[in-house]
Scaffold this motif. Structure first.
Motif, mmCIF file in Angstrom:
data_model
loop_
_atom_site.group_PDB
_atom_site.id
_atom_site.type_symbol
_atom_site.label_atom_id
_atom_site.label_comp_id
_atom_site.label_asym_id
_atom_site.label_seq_id
_atom_site.Cartn_x
_atom_site.Cartn_y
_atom_site.Cartn_z
ATOM 1 N N GLY A 143 0.785 -1.226 0.000
ATOM 2 C CA GLY A 143 0.000 0.000 0.000
ATOM 3 C C GLY A 143 0.815 1.273 0.000
ATOM 4 N N GLY A 144 2.158 1.149 -0.053
ATOM 5 C CA GLY A 144 2.974 2.360 -0.080
ATOM 6 C C GLY A 144 3.002 3.042 1.268
ATOM 7 N N ALA A 145 2.678 4.335 1.299
ATOM 8 C CA ALA A 145 2.697 5.110 2.534
ATOM 9 C C ALA A 145 1.734 4.508 3.564
ATOM 10 C CB ALA A 145 2.315 6.552 2.237
ATOM 11 N N LEU A 202 4.119 -6.197 -3.250
ATOM 12 C CA LEU A 202 3.879 -7.166 -2.187
ATOM 13 C C LEU A 202 2.486 -7.751 -2.402
ATOM 14 C CD1 LEU A 202 5.250 -5.147 0.877
ATOM 15 C CD2 LEU A 202 6.364 -7.079 -0.254
ATOM 16 N N PRO A 203 2.307 -9.057 -2.183
ATOM 17 C CA PRO A 203 1.035 -9.694 -2.538
ATOM 18 C C PRO A 203 -0.140 -9.276 -1.670
ATOM 19 C CG PRO A 203 2.484 -11.251 -1.438
ATOM 20 C CD PRO A 203 3.305 -10.037 -1.723
ATOM 21 N N LEU A 204 0.046 -9.186 -0.354
ATOM 22 C CA LEU A 204 -1.038 -8.804 0.543
ATOM 23 C C LEU A 204 -0.452 -8.496 1.910
ATOM 24 C CD1 LEU A 204 -3.081 -11.932 1.701
ATOM 25 C CD2 LEU A 204 -0.789 -12.056 0.746
ATOM 26 N N LEU A 218 -9.279 -10.067 5.265
ATOM 27 C CA LEU A 218 -10.454 -10.709 4.682
ATOM 28 C C LEU A 218 -10.552 -10.372 3.197
ATOM 29 C CD1 LEU A 218 -13.100 -10.056 7.482
ATOM 30 C CD2 LEU A 218 -12.377 -12.309 6.660
ATOM 31 N N ASP A 219 -10.248 -9.117 2.851
ATOM 32 C CA ASP A 219 -10.232 -8.659 1.466
ATOM 33 C C ASP A 219 -8.863 -8.057 1.188
ATOM 34 O OD1 ASP A 219 -10.488 -7.483 -0.992
ATOM 35 O OD2 ASP A 219 -12.306 -6.351 -0.521
ATOM 36 N N PRO A 220 -7.993 -8.749 0.410
ATOM 37 C CA PRO A 220 -6.644 -8.234 0.152
ATOM 38 C C PRO A 220 -6.628 -6.840 -0.462
ATOM 39 C CG PRO A 220 -6.811 -10.522 -0.537
ATOM 40 C CD PRO A 220 -8.205 -10.068 -0.211
ATOM 41 N N GLN A 221 -7.726 -6.451 -1.119
ATOM 42 C CA GLN A 221 -7.791 -5.131 -1.743
ATOM 43 C C GLN A 221 -8.230 -4.040 -0.764
ATOM 44 O OE1 GLN A 221 -6.541 -4.993 -4.784
ATOM 45 N NE2 GLN A 221 -6.337 -7.219 -4.675
ATOM 46 N N LYS A 286 -1.422 0.593 -8.778
ATOM 47 C CA LYS A 286 -1.944 0.237 -7.456
ATOM 48 C C LYS A 286 -1.082 -0.828 -6.799
ATOM 49 C CE LYS A 286 -6.223 -1.013 -5.070
ATOM 50 N NZ LYS A 286 -7.664 -1.328 -5.217
ATOM 51 N N LYS A 287 -0.651 -1.832 -7.577
ATOM 52 C CA LYS A 287 0.202 -2.884 -7.008
ATOM 53 C C LYS A 287 1.551 -2.318 -6.574
ATOM 54 C CE LYS A 287 0.385 -7.132 -8.309
ATOM 55 N NZ LYS A 287 -0.306 -7.796 -7.188
#
Length: 326
Positions: A143-145, A202-204, A218-221, A286-287
């Motif tokens: 998620g960066g910052a 990073l995957p999650l 629960l939701d990786p996004q 986003k990734k």
């Protein structure tokens, strides 16, 4: 010169001395460099193992630097590719296991997982688990910052773990260093004895405590929707393996990403890989944890360095240069 290949400045000095001192006599090298003969001898053994030196008729002879160093780089590249393949395999396995365990939690099974359905519940559970952790905490922080609230909540827990003598290792996105508070937190954590590295993607989000319990979203996004707490031996082993695979190839905090006009940075390589997989600019940015404008600026810069007029041509030229795999 040799530091990038795993040897220190003393090894570099010894290697240079042997290049100029043709007889390669250990005692003379030790005297010249003001080092002990035993240290020089041990370092010479390592240089021989690396094929930079060879023993011939009782004397040391340097191998051709061009041949020796290029061979070492080829071996390192092959090893990196093997580790990347192992990482991608581990990532696929983890995604399958997370899906299976999430389904189990959905039907009420609580033997090896439990649902935490709010940010507050997740933070409370992290605090409880951190107070019970004795040896190690590993985390993936995509998620960066990082938010100010997240950093503020993590600070006393990380400090507690380090004071207790536990290992704290954290992985962030490369793009996180563009954020001053996240950058400052990483510096504070490493000053206290923690270890921080970064990777292009990073995957999650994952936090693992003592290699026994882990929290995954629960939701990786959208991590704000809560998390699943898991303790199944198989899943924990997979999550730890995933962490270790990323850790090995990640960049240590403070090392930076040295820009080279001829070679792309890890973040640029990952961007090329994501585009090759067919991701849109929005999905790829986003990734990577970067803004869309930054993403497009990097793409434009890569096309300019490749002297390409289209993304397709840039892909072909990146393949020709060995930047990306066929």
């Amino acid at each position: 010169m040799l530091r990038e290949l795993g040897l220190d400045d003393h090894a570099d000095a010894i290697y240079r001395a042997i290049l100029t001192q043709k007889d390669g006599e250990i005692s003379k090298i030790a005297e010249r460099l003001e080092m002990s003969e035993s240290y020089v001898r041990a370092t010479v053994d390592r240089l021989v193992d690396m094929s930079l030196l060879r023993r011939s008729s009782g004397t040391l002879q340097p191998a051709s630097p061009s041949v020796a160093f290029h061979s070492m780089l080829q071996r390192q590249r092959a090893d990196l590719l093997r580790r990347q393949e192992a990482f991608f395999a581990a990532e696929r396995a983890v995604n399958r296991l997370v899906s299976e365990y999430s389904e189990m939690c959905g039907v009420g099974n609580r033997s090896e997982c439990d649902r935490l359905e709010s940010v507050e519940a997740v933070r409370a559970r992290i605090e409880t688990l951190a107070h019970g952790t004795t040896s190690e905490c590993q985390s993936l922080m995509p998620g960066g910052a990082q938010s100010a609230a997240s950093l503020e909540a993590s600070r006393p827990l990380d400090e507690l773990l380090l004071q207790r003598g536990a290992s704290v290792r954290a992985l962030y996105l490369d793009s996180a260093w563009n954020d001053a508070p996240t950058h400052a937190y990483a510096r504070w954590l490493t000053d206290l004895g923690g270890e921080v590295r970064s990777a292009p993607t990073l995957p999650l989000r994952i936090v693992i405590f003592d290699r026994k319990v882990a929290l995954v979203p629960l939701d990786p996004q959208d991590s704000s929707k809560g998390a699943v707490e898991v303790c199944g031996e198989g899943l924990i082993s997979a999550l730890v393996a995933l962490f270790e695979q990323i850790w090995i190839v990640a960049t240590p905090y403070g090392a930076g990403q040295r820009r080279c006009e001829e070679k792309p940075t890890p973040q640029e390589l990952e961007l090329l890989r994501l585009l090759a997989l067919g991701l849109t600019d929005e999905a790829a940015s986003k990734k990577l944890g970067i803004g869309l404008r930054t993403h497009r600026r990097i793409v434009a810069d890569l096309m300019d360095r490749l002297n390409a007029r289209s993304r397709f041509e840039a892909g072909v030229k990146a393949l020709q240069r060995g930047w990306v795999a066929d």
